[in-house]
Structure formats: structure tokens, C-alpha cells
Motif scaffolding. Sequence first.
Motif, short mmCIF file in Angstrom:
data_model
loop_
_atom_site.label_atom_id
_atom_site.label_comp_id
_atom_site.label_asym_id
_atom_site.label_seq_id
_atom_site.Cartn_x
_atom_site.Cartn_y
_atom_site.Cartn_z
N ARG A 77 0.68 -1.01 0.04
CA ARG A 77 -0.02 0.10 0.10
C ARG A 77 0.97 1.29 -0.33
O ARG A 77 0.18 2.35 -0.06
CB ARG A 77 -1.03 0.13 1.34
N THR A 78 2.13 0.94 0.07
CA THR A 78 3.03 2.36 0.26
C THR A 78 4.02 2.42 -1.01
O THR A 78 4.72 1.47 -1.12
CB THR A 78 3.69 2.33 1.55
N LYS A 120 -0.59 2.49 -5.77
CA LYS A 120 -0.71 2.73 -4.07
C LYS A 120 -1.79 3.96 -3.99
O LYS A 120 -1.31 5.03 -3.54
CB LYS A 120 0.64 3.19 -3.65
#
Length: 413
Positions: free
Chosen positions: A45-46, A219
Motif C-alpha cells: 500500500r505504500t 498505491k
Amino acid sequence: MKRQIPNLREIASLVRLRAPHISTRKHRLDSALTIWDLRDMAKRRTPRGPFDYTDGAAEAELSLSRARQAFEDIEFTPGILRDVSTVDTSSLVLGASVALPFGIAPTGFTRMMHAEGEVAGASSAGAAGIPFALSTLGITTVEDVKAANPNGRNWFQLYMWKVRERSRAHIERAAAAGYDTLLVTVDVPVAGARLRDARNGLTIPPQLTLKTVVTSMSKWEWCFNFLTTEPLAFATLNSWSGTVGDLLDSMFDPSVTFDDLAWIKAPWPGKLVAKGVQGVADAKRLAAAGVDGIILSNYGGRQLDRAPVPFHLLPQVVREVGRDMEVHIDTGIMNGADIVASIAMGSQFTRVGRAYLYGLMAGGCEGVDRAIEILSGQISRTMRLLGVSELAELTPHHPTQLLRLVPIRQVNR
Ligand SMILES: Cc1cc2nc3c(=O)[nH]c(=O)nc-3n(C[C@H](O)[C@H](O)[C@H](O)COP(=O)(O)O)c2cc1C
């Protein structure tokens, strides 16, 4: 094998139709059972730059991997047939109570990992009854962290600036806001070589090159937050546009010595703790200098590579100075069992950096809650399985360090 016609009534009793979860974030986070699971989520997610900034360490990252290995190489000896129907994980740390034997370590630039940043850490810590430590390189002000954790314990981490008056101003501001403990970081005369950041070309704040835009598109939540929340800026600096390493080298004072501790201590009304102690002799000098505690730490392996494993230092340091001041530990903690082993070896408290940041990157404030919940569950389960119902019952007989990483001098002793 004897077969039968399926019995629809029996099958119906096995079917469990659940109402859809309202919060998909909560559902997703609940599926993480370990801090490593949160790390996997965080990575998905990053964007790479911020993820590597968090996950990475210095040079070949040996200090970090050895610290984690030392925890993995612990064997526990349980006591059996003890009453562990209730377990108490609370204790007194630096003169006040904590609900769990760990707190949140100071980490710089935390809103780069997730827009909720330090506010998420402070409010989750407050809800869990554990201390939150704000870094000098925080993105959130001392006052805003206090507002996020108004009734809990807040600690401030100090770097010594080349311009001493700036350090004094931070100390006074944290004291005025009601912070109860000052952590002076003592292992950053210069920045360690964080090679992943150099390879990724990570600047603070991250620059939007074509490559970053393309690689960050998947993301989307991070990007949306980045573009729609307050720009990233240090709360204690007006502006900066280099790497964190460059910043540390240009702003902070490499000439600080033991003699400066009295200057730091003078205006501070609370407890004073030296963070980043890596040897018995230095621990003794700090005890003589009158600090209230030390943290055996190598900054999560982000400074000197091939540094001593903090867990290996514990027994001797506790033996030498444990009666004069509190001894705490950090670096490499990824499981509540690591915390239990540290407490058993005489550490009064522990601190987690990445374990909390993985939760933050995985799901903001709820992700930090989940990280704390995972560690807390592992702590109480490990205690019960060891046959102890309170922290004070843990002794050095419970953990044994298996041989792989123990220094030769310690083996021969
Ligand atoms: C991303 C990141 C930023 C950090 N920033 C600071 C800082 O500003 N000041 C400080 O004293 N320590 C800092 N640290 C070190 C932590 O306080 C702590 O010592 C370390 O994270 C413990 O190791 P762990 O991450 O394995 O739990 C940082 C660590 C990380 C991972």
C-alpha cells in the motif's frame, strides 16, 4: 467407503452466511495475525521510497537482521501447572504506570509513511495505555501530539542542534506541553548510510518525478492522502529538501559529549533517558551522570552497521547498572515474545519502531491499533504459556539464547 445421499439439513447447519463487513479496512487489518503480515500489507500500500525508508537500515543492514535473529533464536523454558487464568501486563516505568511493557519509539517524518502519522500513533498509544515518543524530526507539533493523547504519557526525543538554543527551545516546549520524559539520542554523531534511500533517490519531502508517479499509481490511497492533506514538513524546521541523512549531518551537532548532559538536564523537569547505548562502560558513565534510564538500542540498525545486538548486552548491563537506573531496550522487536524475553532478561521496558510503522502504513490509526493488539496478544499468550501471570515473575531462566549469534567472549565467560 460407505456413501450416503447428502442430508440437506446437516449441510444447511454448516453454512454460515455472514453480513458483509461495513469497514473493509478493519476486516483487512483483522486478517493480519502477525507484525510480518502487517509489513506485507504495508508494502502493498505504500510507494517504494517511503516503504524502504521505514523498512531499511544502514549499509548491509546487518545490525537489524542480527537483532531480529537474536530474538528468533530464543528458546523458552515454561513452568507448568501454574494458575494463569488472569495475566497482568502492566508495570511502573520511569515513575508512572504503563498497561503493556512496550511503547512507541520516536520515528522521524512519520506522515510520509501514512498521512495520519504521529496523530495516529499518539492516539492509539493513549487508548492502549502505553507511552508515545515524538521525534525531533516529527511532522506533527508537540502540542498536536499532546492533543491526540491528552491523558496518556508523551515522551519527547531530542537531537542536539548545532545551534544549542534550538535544543533548549524544544526542551522547554515539550515541558510546557506536559511531556513527562525526554529521550536524548546519543548514537547519531553523523547519519548512518541508508543505502536504500540513496538508491531510491528519496528526498524529504518525496519529489514527484515521472518514475515516482508511475510506480506509485497502484498505491492510490497513499497518493490520494499525499495530494489532499497538508504538505509534509518538519514541525521543528522551516523547510528541507534533501535526504534525512543530509539533514542529520547539517543540523545536528557531532561534538556532543557526556559533559553536555548536565546542560540538557538543567531545564527539564521530568525523567531523562539516554537512547542508543551500546556498551557496558558507557552505561556506567551514564549512571554516574545521573540519568534516570538508558535504552540499549542501535537505532533499529540505521546507524552503525555490525553494532552489538542490544539483547546480548542486556544481562551484563543490568548486572552493572540495573540498581542505579532503568534499563530499556529496542531494535528488532517484531513479536510480543521478543518483549517477554527482554523483560525476563531484566529490561524494564521496550520500544517498537517499525512494528508500529508497518501497522500505520497498513491502515493508519486502525493499523496502529492492530499492531498494538497483535503484540499485546502475543505478550499475554507467551506469559501464560510460560506459566507466569505477571511481568515480575519473569526471570532470566525463562529465555535461553541459542548459540548462533552470541559473542565469543560471552560464550567463554
Ligand atoms: C523510519 C524510522 C525513523 C526513525 N527516526 C528516529 C528519530 O527521529 N529519532 C530517534 O531517536 N530514533 C529514530 N528511529 C529509531 C527508533 O526510535 C528505534 O530506535 C528503532 O526503530 C527500533 O528498532 P525497530 O524499528 O526494529 O523496532 C527511527 C527508526 C525508524 C525505523
